[in-house]
Design a protein around this motif. Sequence first.
Motif, PDB file in Angstrom:
ATOM      1  N   GLU A 186      -1.161   2.534  -9.316  1.00  0.00           N
ATOM      2  CA  GLU A 186      -1.639   1.326  -9.994  1.00  0.00           C
ATOM      3  C   GLU A 186      -3.098   1.037  -9.630  1.00  0.00           C
ATOM      4  OE1 GLU A 186      -2.042  -2.429 -11.919  1.00  0.00           O
ATOM      5  OE2 GLU A 186      -0.908  -0.586 -12.314  1.00  0.00           O
ATOM      6  N   SER A 187      -3.469   1.278  -8.368  1.00  0.00           N
ATOM      7  CA  SER A 187      -4.847   1.012  -7.947  1.00  0.00           C
ATOM      8  C   SER A 187      -5.828   1.950  -8.652  1.00  0.00           C
ATOM      9  CB  SER A 187      -4.986   1.112  -6.425  1.00  0.00           C
ATOM     10  OG  SER A 187      -4.779   2.439  -5.988  1.00  0.00           O
ATOM     11  N   TRP A 188      -5.405   3.199  -8.928  1.00  0.00           N
ATOM     12  CA  TRP A 188      -6.282   4.119  -9.677  1.00  0.00           C
ATOM     13  C   TRP A 188      -6.498   3.589 -11.095  1.00  0.00           C
ATOM     14  CZ3 TRP A 188      -9.391   8.023  -8.388  1.00  0.00           C
ATOM     15  CH2 TRP A 188      -9.901   8.836  -9.418  1.00  0.00           C
ATOM     16  N   ARG A 189      -5.436   3.089 -11.702  1.00  0.00           N
ATOM     17  CA  ARG A 189      -5.561   2.532 -13.053  1.00  0.00           C
ATOM     18  C   ARG A 189      -6.544   1.366 -13.053  1.00  0.00           C
ATOM     19  NH1 ARG A 189      -4.514  -1.529 -15.864  1.00  0.00           N
ATOM     20  NH2 ARG A 189      -3.509  -2.653 -14.147  1.00  0.00           N
TER      21      ARG A 189
ATOM     22  N   TYR B 260      -4.371 -10.239  -0.865  1.00  0.00           N
ATOM     23  CA  TYR B 260      -5.133 -11.255  -1.602  1.00  0.00           C
ATOM     24  C   TYR B 260      -5.776 -10.693  -2.875  1.00  0.00           C
ATOM     25  CZ  TYR B 260      -4.412 -14.634   2.123  1.00  0.00           C
ATOM     26  OH  TYR B 260      -3.832 -15.508   3.007  1.00  0.00           O
ATOM     27  N   GLY B 261      -5.344  -9.505  -3.304  1.00  0.00           N
ATOM     28  CA  GLY B 261      -5.754  -9.007  -4.611  1.00  0.00           C
ATOM     29  C   GLY B 261      -6.760  -7.892  -4.627  1.00  0.00           C
ATOM     30  N   ALA B 262      -7.270  -7.467  -3.489  1.00  0.00           N
ATOM     31  CA  ALA B 262      -8.239  -6.373  -3.466  1.00  0.00           C
ATOM     32  C   ALA B 262      -7.554  -5.048  -3.794  1.00  0.00           C
ATOM     33  CB  ALA B 262      -8.901  -6.279  -2.093  1.00  0.00           C
ATOM     34  N   VAL B 263      -8.285  -4.155  -4.476  1.00  0.00           N
ATOM     35  CA  VAL B 263      -7.840  -2.769  -4.607  1.00  0.00           C
ATOM     36  C   VAL B 263      -8.307  -2.046  -3.351  1.00  0.00           C
ATOM     37  CG1 VAL B 263      -8.121  -0.603  -5.875  1.00  0.00           C
ATOM     38  CG2 VAL B 263      -7.961  -2.762  -7.126  1.00  0.00           C
ATOM     39  N   VAL B 264      -7.382  -1.507  -2.578  1.00  0.00           N
ATOM     40  CA  VAL B 264      -7.723  -0.762  -1.361  1.00  0.00           C
ATOM     41  C   VAL B 264      -7.155   0.627  -1.522  1.00  0.00           C
ATOM     42  CG1 VAL B 264      -7.465  -0.654   1.150  1.00  0.00           C
ATOM     43  CG2 VAL B 264      -7.695  -2.878   0.027  1.00  0.00           C
ATOM     44  N   ARG B 265      -8.041   1.625  -1.670  1.00  0.00           N
ATOM     45  CA  ARG B 265      -7.551   2.973  -1.992  1.00  0.00           C
ATOM     46  C   ARG B 265      -8.188   4.025  -1.084  1.00  0.00           C
ATOM     47  NH1 ARG B 265      -6.953   7.400  -5.505  1.00  0.00           N
ATOM     48  NH2 ARG B 265      -4.937   7.347  -6.594  1.00  0.00           N
ATOM     49  N   THR B 266      -7.336   4.730  -0.357  1.00  0.00           N
ATOM     50  CA  THR B 266      -7.813   5.797   0.521  1.00  0.00           C
ATOM     51  C   THR B 266      -7.825   7.119  -0.239  1.00  0.00           C
ATOM     52  OG1 THR B 266      -5.564   6.172   1.342  1.00  0.00           O
ATOM     53  CG2 THR B 266      -6.945   4.623   2.575  1.00  0.00           C
ATOM     54  N   SER B 267      -8.287   8.186   0.415  1.00  0.00           N
ATOM     55  CA  SER B 267      -8.431   9.516  -0.210  1.00  0.00           C
ATOM     56  C   SER B 267      -9.182   9.406  -1.533  1.00  0.00           C
ATOM     57  CB  SER B 267      -7.065  10.179  -0.428  1.00  0.00           C
ATOM     58  OG  SER B 267      -6.521  10.654   0.778  1.00  0.00           O
TER      59      SER B 267
ATOM     60  N   MET C 173       0.831  -1.211   0.000  1.00  0.00           N
ATOM     61  CA  MET C 173       0.000   0.000   0.000  1.00  0.00           C
ATOM     62  C   MET C 173       0.864   1.260   0.000  1.00  0.00           C
ATOM     63  SD  MET C 173      -3.094  -1.193   2.522  1.00  0.00           S
ATOM     64  CE  MET C 173      -3.656   0.472   2.779  1.00  0.00           C
ATOM     65  N   GLY C 174       1.933   1.248  -0.785  1.00  0.00           N
ATOM     66  CA  GLY C 174       2.807   2.408  -0.882  1.00  0.00           C
ATOM     67  C   GLY C 174       2.405   3.334  -2.024  1.00  0.00           C
ATOM     68  N   PRO C 175       3.160   4.404  -2.239  1.00  0.00           N
ATOM     69  CA  PRO C 175       2.833   5.393  -3.283  1.00  0.00           C
ATOM     70  C   PRO C 175       2.739   4.799  -4.686  1.00  0.00           C
ATOM     71  CG  PRO C 175       4.499   6.266  -1.773  1.00  0.00           C
ATOM     72  CD  PRO C 175       4.318   4.816  -1.426  1.00  0.00           C
ATOM     73  N   LEU C 176       3.603   3.863  -5.038  1.00  0.00           N
ATOM     74  CA  LEU C 176       3.552   3.271  -6.382  1.00  0.00           C
ATOM     75  C   LEU C 176       2.285   2.443  -6.571  1.00  0.00           C
ATOM     76  CD1 LEU C 176       7.280   2.179  -6.899  1.00  0.00           C
ATOM     77  CD2 LEU C 176       6.114   4.180  -7.848  1.00  0.00           C
TER      78      LEU C 176
END
Length: 565
Positions: free
Chosen positions: A8-11, A182-189, A1-4
């Motif tokens: 990728e999660s936004w994409r 386990y593959g979930a997209v977890v995105r804050t803000s 869950m770092g900056p990189l």
Amino acid sequence: MGPLEREESWRRLETETFDVVIVGGGVVGVGAALDAATRGLRVALVEARDLASGTSSRSSKLFHGGLRYLEQLEFGLVREALRERELMLNRIAPHLVKPVSFLYPLTKRVWERPYTAAGLFLYDSMGGGRSVPGQKHLTKAGALRMVPALKRDALIGGIRYFDAQADDARHTMMVGRTAAHYGAVVRTSTQVVDFLREADRVSGVRVRDVEDGRETDVRAHAVINATGVWTDELQRLSGSRGRFRVRASKGVHIVVARDRIVSESGMILRTEKSVLFVIPWRNHWIVGTTDTDWNLDLAHPAATRADIDYILEHVNSVLATPLTHDDIEGVYAGLRPLLAGENESTSKLSREHAVARVSPGLVAIAGGKYTTYRVMGADAIDAASVDVPGRIQPSITDKVPLVGADGYHALVNQADQLATRYGLHPYRVRHLLDRYGSLVHEVLGLSRDHPELLKPIPGSPDYLQVEAYYAVSHEGALHLEDVLTRRTRISIEYPHRGVESAEPVARLIAEVLGWDEERIKREVEVYNSRVEAERESQTQANDESADGVRAAAPEARPQLIEPVS
């Protein structure tokens, strides 16, 4: 869950179609995300602020059955919660969840001891297998030896029993990290600003990155509203009529230094309305809680002078040396999302949870208590499965340890060797193991290129600088507030409430997050303004004036839209 990974999660949000999109990064939301991911579903979770930024970082920090719910005859809730406590201690999160003892002081002769003993026997036996000691009966002298801080006339005897505790914000974040593992997209803000529809069904959400303002549509077969006290607000945004309403109840806790209450055990004290806990918390005690309706700002509930006085009055009624306002090192206020009836005269507020398929493609879940988050997450995914094509596997999260759990016990036995390898005191290593478990190698490994990271954080010597660095490199923290308030608990554990550490920590994490001098200055100013506003709100006489003072502080996430409905 770092900056990189964030980019990728936004994409992925832009390009993939998900089985389930979960709105809300509290413990129920991340629990549902982990449940869905481990069933083999494509899942995304979006949170407008930070993981656990609402209720899930402001609880009593207990994994417990809820002794008082036995008196309310909520046996099912207590049994379920005690089973979850056992799972956490033994399998799911032994690095994060620990046994903790409480003294129940007895004040009435003849009937109270057998009555309480019967309740505690039920409590001890309801959860199935037991990994904490059973109740122990104490004479008055024995209870006073265990808790010398008590007035001699405050009790006639006592019973010690055990529950469990955890750092709620850290636990929630670890559940989120496990879901991502386990593959979930977890995105804050990442804030939901609208719902997508196809004919009469919800087919996804429109989200806004509140760091830079960009927006995109996220398509999904089902959307789960797991926003806690924001449930009704999101319900209005969806245009669907809800099946239940949620009422916010404010709970305030104070934090005092460990030496202010001389005791080997926590305490549970009866009040006229509920119970008051005195909970051991590392070098501190957490004392609380209150229980009052709250109808103001949901993001930043404010503690008032009256709330703090209420806690001091009740705890001081049994303490030989009373606590004063000067003894308080930290204060925090949280909102419980309680289910409410249709009108106030008949409403029965409950800690049971409710889940409903509000409309095709949209599920809402609310209520419950922190301890039962895993069951709530599974129930939410079960309800959403109607809208997900194909056969869905049953929930398996009772068999899935959180990241950091595997190998934890062996590392505890090797703490002295680890300490020698990294040049740390063994107590430092044990502190790290109880926060990161077997991820401790990943944390300490950052010091190979930056040995200065093994020094304590200026102004907050209980934490190492590497912990703040790791918070932004691996744990999804995006702001100074995230690090000082949730990845660490500096904001409530020191009298300065993080102000003395704000600039050093901001400069430390700026390297990872790419901040310039102007951004460092802004983050420090925003954090210090928040602390100043919270201190000022805690001198106010009522909720309205406290809320006005607290709400005036700037928001760390400048692009946030509030409210969204």
